[in-house]
Design a protein around this motif. Structure first.
Motif, PDB file in Angstrom:
ATOM      1  N   ARG A  53      -7.161  83.466  14.876  1.00 42.79           N
ATOM      2  CA  ARG A  53      -6.106  83.362  15.881  1.00 42.79           C
ATOM      3  C   ARG A  53      -6.300  82.178  16.817  1.00 42.79           C
ATOM      4  O   ARG A  53      -5.361  81.805  17.535  1.00 42.79           O
ATOM      5  N   ASN A  56      -4.049  79.203  15.255  1.00 44.01           N
ATOM      6  CA  ASN A  56      -2.625  79.077  15.600  1.00 44.01           C
ATOM      7  C   ASN A  56      -2.372  79.384  17.074  1.00 44.01           C
ATOM      8  O   ASN A  56      -1.242  79.629  17.485  1.00 44.01           O
ATOM      9  N   LEU A  58      -2.823  81.841  18.967  1.00 48.66           N
ATOM     10  CA  LEU A  58      -2.514  83.152  19.524  1.00 48.66           C
ATOM     11  C   LEU A  58      -3.606  83.499  20.535  1.00 48.66           C
ATOM     12  O   LEU A  58      -3.421  84.320  21.417  1.00 48.66           O
ATOM     13  N   ASP A  79       4.639  77.455  19.977  1.00 54.58           N
ATOM     14  CA  ASP A  79       5.666  78.015  19.087  1.00 54.58           C
ATOM     15  C   ASP A  79       5.964  77.063  17.936  1.00 54.58           C
ATOM     16  O   ASP A  79       6.106  77.482  16.781  1.00 54.58           O
ATOM     17  N   ARG A  82       3.107  77.124  15.457  1.00 55.14           N
ATOM     18  CA  ARG A  82       3.032  78.316  14.600  1.00 55.14           C
ATOM     19  C   ARG A  82       4.074  78.292  13.500  1.00 55.14           C
ATOM     20  O   ARG A  82       3.909  78.953  12.484  1.00 55.14           O
ATOM     21  N   ARG A  83       5.174  77.568  13.704  1.00 56.82           N
ATOM     22  CA  ARG A  83       6.152  77.483  12.619  1.00 56.82           C
ATOM     23  C   ARG A  83       5.625  76.619  11.486  1.00 56.82           C
ATOM     24  O   ARG A  83       6.145  76.655  10.376  1.00 56.82           O
ATOM     25  N   ILE A  85       2.489  76.958  10.589  1.00 55.72           N
ATOM     26  CA  ILE A  85       1.334  77.716  10.113  1.00 55.72           C
ATOM     27  C   ILE A  85       1.794  79.132   9.781  1.00 55.72           C
ATOM     28  O   ILE A  85       2.195  79.877  10.664  1.00 55.72           O
ATOM     29  N   TYR A  87       1.590  83.062   8.919  1.00 50.93           N
ATOM     30  CA  TYR A  87       0.689  84.056   9.506  1.00 50.93           C
ATOM     31  C   TYR A  87       0.977  85.411   8.867  1.00 50.93           C
ATOM     32  O   TYR A  87       2.110  85.886   8.904  1.00 50.93           O
ATOM     33  N   ILE A  89      -0.567  89.423   8.518  1.00 51.94           N
ATOM     34  CA  ILE A  89      -1.556  90.357   9.070  1.00 51.94           C
ATOM     35  C   ILE A  89      -1.610  91.629   8.244  1.00 51.94           C
ATOM     36  O   ILE A  89      -0.697  91.918   7.463  1.00 51.94           O
ATOM     37  N   GLN A  91      -1.270  94.715   9.068  1.00 48.09           N
ATOM     38  CA  GLN A  91      -0.199  95.685   9.330  1.00 48.09           C
ATOM     39  C   GLN A  91       1.152  95.148   8.867  1.00 48.09           C
ATOM     40  O   GLN A  91       2.180  95.799   9.078  1.00 48.09           O
TER      41      GLN A  91
ATOM     42  N   GLY B 158       3.220  85.263  15.998  1.00 54.51           N
ATOM     43  CA  GLY B 158       2.404  84.561  15.011  1.00 54.51           C
ATOM     44  C   GLY B 158       3.216  83.693  14.066  1.00 54.51           C
ATOM     45  O   GLY B 158       2.733  82.671  13.605  1.00 54.51           O
ATOM     46  N   ILE B 159       4.473  84.101  13.763  1.00 53.02           N
ATOM     47  CA  ILE B 159       5.268  83.260  12.868  1.00 53.02           C
ATOM     48  C   ILE B 159       6.058  82.215  13.644  1.00 53.02           C
ATOM     49  O   ILE B 159       6.846  81.476  13.066  1.00 53.02           O
ATOM     50  N   GLY B 160       5.870  82.168  14.970  1.00 51.19           N
ATOM     51  CA  GLY B 160       6.461  81.067  15.724  1.00 51.19           C
ATOM     52  C   GLY B 160       7.719  81.404  16.505  1.00 51.19           C
ATOM     53  O   GLY B 160       8.463  80.510  16.888  1.00 51.19           O
TER      54      GLY B 160
END
Ligand SMILES: Nc1ncnc2c1ncn2[C@@H]1O[C@H](COP(=O)(O)OP(=O)(O)O)[C@@H](O)[C@H]1O
Ligand SMILES: [Mg+2]
Lengths: 367, 251
Positions: A53, A56, A58, A79, A82-83, A85, A87, A89, A91, B158-160
């Motif tokens: 984390r 990116n 977080l 932001d 992260r677009r 990268i 991600y 998880i 869950q 996390g996805i932006g």
């Protein structure tokens, strides 16, 4: 140590959570080469998720630099970063009130793509992860199995075609059989899209199977060893690594070797009705359809039929087939299903003498 | 019937369930009319019970309920959103304690207090109504937002997606059912409490009830109280329909 392009570089990165006595990540330096899968492996609580984390943002680092594709990520809008990268998880985190298509299309929408382009991209991605767009586009997440949800999660992560994908125990909550299949699919996918993937797991077998490299962490994300899986299994850098990869390490290593790379013994093929000619070679009896029935020679007698493997199978699979056939050799077929030789138990075992990890030189290594 | 029972019922709308409340309202309304027709009304009663006066009181009542509820939404929803943001989350217990006081003090007490301190009128009545009905909306907004799986917010960030996008497209839509349940409570509270607005000269159906009591005229009292009850039922029914329509699909 890494020769090609570095996609992600952690440079003496630390993370100290407020109120915690010790840092979760302490002065970690790690280079992730472009186009490879690097697995962060280690016991629970050793800082794998924190490290992931940090990449990116977080989580913001307490100290150190993180470069993605040469750019210091602490200087860019998180932001937007992260677009670029993906991600994924454990869950999954699919939004339950949105259809599969809406979930996957979120980031393209945020990027301002038009509807037609988003729709085409969603269908393309569903195809890529092996889900038929017609069937799945309009479904809600609760109508998907765990494996299907995680496939959609991967599709969503790939929506804007990011060069980098981060995966935090992506298959951790999935039953073992589906997990194996998803792992295989990830490897297939990676062969086609060649992303730079950082994947977190605490499962040694998963790390060995998926990783081009494994970064094995001690607590506080201290790097115990960073190397190719075969090297970590064969030459653990210290006692921590040796005990973490465990007593099954030598066996696990066999999963990484192909049958075709080992020396095979000649096999004579006996068609129905014909008699074996060369008594020195093993002979296998085929039925009318060309399928192996049993060994025709006296030397080897499988109690439960003939163990059959293909050249691209792992040595581990070959041993498994021999044990199941209660035989000390396996018939090896090539990609067309034609017999090319026999792999004997002793060939495998002598190639891995105890205490010596390097392959015996007498068997030419085709890899 | 308890409120939770009503909510559970509203999740699965059957044709029969949808029509029960309107049918009940129509029957009760017709019964009230029939009762008033059969009653010899004296001059005082006729001054209160005529279409013009009743409609005027009903309109005042609806205005009080509508305005106070809009104010509650405008105040409590943003406040609930703010208080569930990570930086402010630790204020939640304190705010809930204050809001609970507002809820525990009877509306009539707040009204009287306001009348004494700032005077009487529609504005004061609105303030009292808002104070007394803000809590359910505030609490349910916070509960709804806090009940959302952290993994969803984590995945969104996390996805932006920006914080605002995650709030508007993920958190609020998923909190809607819980928030609507709070709104439903606030509306019903307001329909009942607005009958007390008569004591600050703000009109409403409470005027009829109060007149009926003071002048000892049962028809006037009945008209006011039955209409209040029917209004509460109708509004509750409308919100139950809204709950069904606005419930996010896929849940
Ligand atoms: N948000 C947080 N606040 C405080 N401590 C944390 C937080 N997240 C993780 N930690 C601590 O940091 C350490 C590393 O956690 P984590 O990165 O989640 O480990 P892993 O993923 O390897 O299990 C643990 O000791 C954990 O308790
Ligand atoms: Mg973790």
């Amino acid at each position: 140590m890494i020769s090609g392009d570095v996609m992600i570089r952690l440079d003496r990165v630390s993370k100290h959570y407020p109120g915690q006595p010790a840092p979760a990540v302490a002065e970690l330096s790690l280079d992730v080469p472009a186009g490879e899968i690097v697995v962060l492996l280690g016991p629970s609580g050793c800082g794998k998720t924190t490290t992931l984390r940090l990449i990116n943002r977080l989580i913001e680092p307490s100290a150190g630099r993180i470069l993605v594709d040469g750019e210091d990520v602490t200087r860019v809008d998180p932001d937007r970063l992260r677009r670029r990268i993906g991600y994924v998880i454990q869950q999954v985190g699919l939004f339950p009130h949105m259809t599969v298509a809406e979930n996957i299309g979120l980031v393209p929408r945020a990027l301002g793509w038009d509807r037609a382009r988003i729709r085409a991209r969603v269908d393309e991605l569903l195809d890529l992860v092996g889900l038929s767009p017609e069937t799945y586009r309009r479904r809600y997440p609760k109508h998907l199995s765990g494996g299907e949800q995680q496939r959609v999660g991967v599709a969503r992560a790939l929506a804007a075609d990011p060069p980098v994908m981060l995966m935090d125990e992506p298959f951790g909550a999935i039953d073992p059989i589906t997990r194996e299949r998803l792992q295989d699919e990830l490897l297939d996918l990676q062969a086609r899209i060649r992303k730079t993937i950082v994947l977190v797991t605490h499962d040694v077998a998963e790390a060995v199977k998926l990783g081009d490299r494994i970064a094995l962490f001690e607590p506080h994300a201290r790097l115990a060893q960073y190397d190719r899986p075969a090297a970590i299994l064969a030459e653990p850098a210290n006692d921590f690594v040796a005990s973490f990869v465990g007593s099954g390490a030598a066996l696990r290593g066999l999963r990484l070797e192909r049958v075709g790379a080992l020396a095979l013994e000649p096999v004579e093929v006996v068609r129905p009705g014909a008699a074996a000619v060369d008594r020195s070679a093993r002979a296998v009896l085929l039925d009318d359809a060309g399928r192996p029935v049993r060994w025709a020679s006296a030397g080897s007698r499988g109690a439960a039929g003939v163990a059959v493997v293909r050249t691209e199978d792992s040595v581990y699979d070959a041993l498994d087939a021999m044990v199941r056939a209660r035989d000390d050799a396996a018939l090896v077929l090539d990609a067309h299903g034609d017999p090319v030789g026999a792999l004997s138990w002793s060939t495998v075992v002598r190639r891995h003498p105890a205490g010596d990890s390097s392959p015996a030189p007498s068997f030419g290594d085709a890899r | 019937m308890t409120l939770t029972a009503q909510r559970e019922e509203s999740t699965r709308l059957s044709a029969l369930g949808v029509l029960t409340t309107p049918a009940l309202v129509v029957v009760a309304g017709a019964a009230l009319l029939a009762y008033l027709r059969g009653q010899p009304l004296d001059a005082i009663e006729r001054r209160s019970i005529n279409v013009q006066v009743v409609l005027a009181r009903l309109t005042e009542h609806l205005e009080l309920v509508g305005l106070s509820t809009l104010l509650v939404i405008a105040i409590a929803v943003p406040l609930g959103v703010l208080l569930t943001r990570p930086r402010l989350r630790r204020l939640i217990p304190a705010v809930l304690a204050v809001a609970n006081i507002g809820q525990a003090v009877p509306t009539i007490g707040v009204l009287v207090l306001l009348a004494v301190v700032v005077g009487i009128g529609t504005r004061e009545a609105l303030v009292a109504l808002v104070l007394c009905s803000a809590l359910p909306v505030l609490r349910n907004t916070m509960v709804g937002l806090q009940g959302i799986d952290r993994a969803l917010i984590d995945a969104g960030r996390g996805i932006g997606l920006s914080r605002a996008t995650v709030l508007l497209r993920v958190e609020l839509p998923l909190a809607v059912p819980v928030m609507l349940a709070g709104l439903r409570v606030a509306l019903i509270l307001n329909v009942g409490s607005a009958t007390l607005a008569t004591f600050t000269n703000a009109g409403g159906l409470g005027d009829l009830i109060n007149t009926g009591i003071v002048l000892n005229r049962t028809p006037i009292l009945l008209t006011g109280s039955v209409l209040t009850a029917l209004l509460a039922l109708t509004i509750d029914w409308l919100v139950s329909l809204a709950e069904h329509v606005l419930r996010p699909r896929g849940l």
